[in-house]
Design an enzyme around this catalytic site. Structure first.
Site, mmCIF file in Angstrom:
data_model
loop_
_atom_site.group_PDB
_atom_site.id
_atom_site.type_symbol
_atom_site.label_atom_id
_atom_site.label_comp_id
_atom_site.label_asym_id
_atom_site.label_seq_id
_atom_site.Cartn_x
_atom_site.Cartn_y
_atom_site.Cartn_z
ATOM 1 N N GLY A 1 -46.145 -23.534 9.499
ATOM 2 C CA GLY A 1 -45.740 -23.775 10.880
ATOM 3 C C GLY A 1 -45.476 -22.516 11.672
ATOM 4 N N GLU B 1 -38.854 -26.647 10.817
ATOM 5 C CA GLU B 1 -39.684 -27.441 9.917
ATOM 6 C C GLU B 1 -38.992 -27.621 8.572
ATOM 7 O OE1 GLU B 1 -42.632 -24.060 8.019
ATOM 8 O OE2 GLU B 1 -43.059 -24.887 9.986
ATOM 9 N N ILE C 1 -37.554 -20.255 4.201
ATOM 10 C CA ILE C 1 -36.711 -20.116 3.027
ATOM 11 C C ILE C 1 -36.976 -18.755 2.398
ATOM 12 C CG2 ILE C 1 -38.407 -21.121 1.434
ATOM 13 C CD1 ILE C 1 -36.026 -22.549 0.072
ATOM 14 N N GLY C 2 -35.952 -18.178 1.796
ATOM 15 C CA GLY C 2 -36.142 -16.886 1.158
ATOM 16 C C GLY C 2 -35.055 -15.907 1.524
#
Length: 432
Positions: A334, A236, A214-215
């Protein structure tokens, strides 16, 4: 508990927390599923002490880490976020370095025997099953191994598919809420993120199976994949930008060898739009992270493209992604699971993408050597593709000399001469 007239069995958060006692080891559901009402009620218990709280990234207000509660509650982050960085730095909370894929075994095998699991669940269905909603990850193992489950059953928690059910009868006490989940809003794209997104998107072929975080950088990549065909997702986690690819037809999950035609994830973080998309959607399967992040499973899909980020890397290819020197920033997560899985996948591409500089251009993220205390999350033996806004290079099969040359070529121009001078100061090789 029984599912008949289940709402009548709800308690206030304070009453539900009566089952907690001093010395308990408690798992706390994370990300958008953070059970804030339970945590707030716990803090009100002045009689509690020596509580250990095990969790991934938590969102929302986290009162239990305030200094006045340091003798009562001890946070142990398995992957941390903004709310925990200062407490860890000040010694009021702890951090445990561990692969995301191995956290379930931490609970299931009794390395950390859990007394209580604080979970946020979707309401029970006609068969008496709640679901873990947006975060199955390590919560499934906690639900199966904890002696007691205390839940926030939230009527706005989406009902998720996959290995995500929790029998209502296993819940010892619960409070009922109807509140919005914690959201992770989309941020405006920067010029640097846009350039990195273009370069990474250029490495993605039709039929690729994607893993992303995310980001800004993952979002920048995803927005540039709408013209691709038959993309798949085995990751993930995922967020809102994936929805745009579904709507454009780019994601079909058709080319996957494992879980064909289904998006596979262990948790999701985003906005209400994402939560509505997840709710009762059989095309999305949530699984514990010891399955989603199983290298042997990841490699079975072809063309796995793993897109991960870093805080810093040295000129040999060592990737620091969890700390800034001794200061813990996030966690192992992960990254290694998917970097290795993608490398073993037929046609796979493991990618580390990062801006070339930090602190407004004051520091080069491509460094001659890592800062003292920096954690090596991805080793130089595992690293393949490195991407900054100045280019994309593949370090696989390259010597130390060749790696240094390639990495300097994608460092910010302001730092290239200094990096080259430092390399040339070594006795065992120099650059031309």
């Amino acid at each position: 508990m029984t599912p008949e007239n289940w709402k009548s069995q709800a308690q206030s958060p304070e009453d539900a927390l009566r089952l907690v006692k001093s010395g308990d080891r408690i798992f706390v559901h994370g990300a958008s599923a953070t059970p804030t009402p339970l945590l707030d009620a716990m803090v009100k218990r002045s009689d509690l002490n020596s509580i250990k709280l095990y969790h991934l990234h938590l969102t929302g207000e986290l009162k239990f880490v305030e200094p006045q509660y340091s003798n009562q509650f001890r946070s142990i982050s398995l992957f941390t976020g903004a709310g925990m960085r200062k407490p860890i730095e000040e010694g009021r909370a702890d951090f445990m370095p561990i692969f995301l894929s191995e956290i379930p075994s931490l609970f299931l095998k009794g390395h950390v025997p859990l007394d209580v699991a604080f979970l946020q669940l979707s309401p029970p269905d006609a068969h008496g099953f709640c679901t873990l909603g947006t975060s199955v990850d390590t919560a499934k193992a906690a639900a199966e191994s904890a002696k007691i489950i205390i839940a926030e059953i939230n009527e706005q928690m989406p009902r998720s598919h996959g290995n995500t059910v929790v029998p209502f009868r296993k819940i010892k006490a619960f409070t009922l809420t109807n509140r919005p989940l914690h959201e992770h809003p989309l941020a405006e794209e920067s010029d640097v993120e846009a350039k990195i997104g273009e370069l990474v998107a250029g490495l993605v072929e039709d039929g690729s199976c994607l893993q992303m975080g995310i980001g800004g950088i993952p979002d920048a990549v995803l927005t540039r994949l709408k013209g691709k065909q038959d993309l798949g997702i085995h990751t993930e986690m995922f967020s809102d930008r994936v929805l745009d690819l579904f709507e454009s037809g780019a994601i079909t999950n058709k080319a996957k060898n494992v879980h064909q035609f289904r998006l596979v994830t262990s948790f999701a973080a985003g906005t209400k739009r994402l939560f509505d998309f997840i709710h009762d959607n059989p095309a999305i399967e949530f699984h514990p992270c010891d399955r989603t992040n199983d290298t042997q499973l990841i490699r079975k899909n072809d063309k796995v493209v793993a897109i991960n980020s870093a805080l810093e890397l040295d000129l040999t290819g060592q990737v620091c992604a969890d700390s800034m020197g001794h200061k813990i920033f996030s966690g192992i997560g992960g990254q290694m699971d998917f970097i290795r899985g993608a490398a073993l996948s037929k046609g796979g591409k493991p990618i580390i993408a990062l801006p070339a500089t930090a602190a407004g251009g004051k520091f080069s993220r491509i460094a001659f050597e890592l800062k003292p205390g920096a954690g090596v999350v991805t080793t130089r033996g595992h690293v393949h593709w490195i991407v900054t806004e100045f280019g994309a290079v593949n370090l696989f099969g390259k010597t130390l000399r060749e790696r240094a040359e390639l990495l300097i070529s994608i460092a910010h121009p302001d730092f290239r001469s200094d990096l080259k001078a430092k390399v040339n100061g070594l006795r065992h090789f120099t650059l031309s």
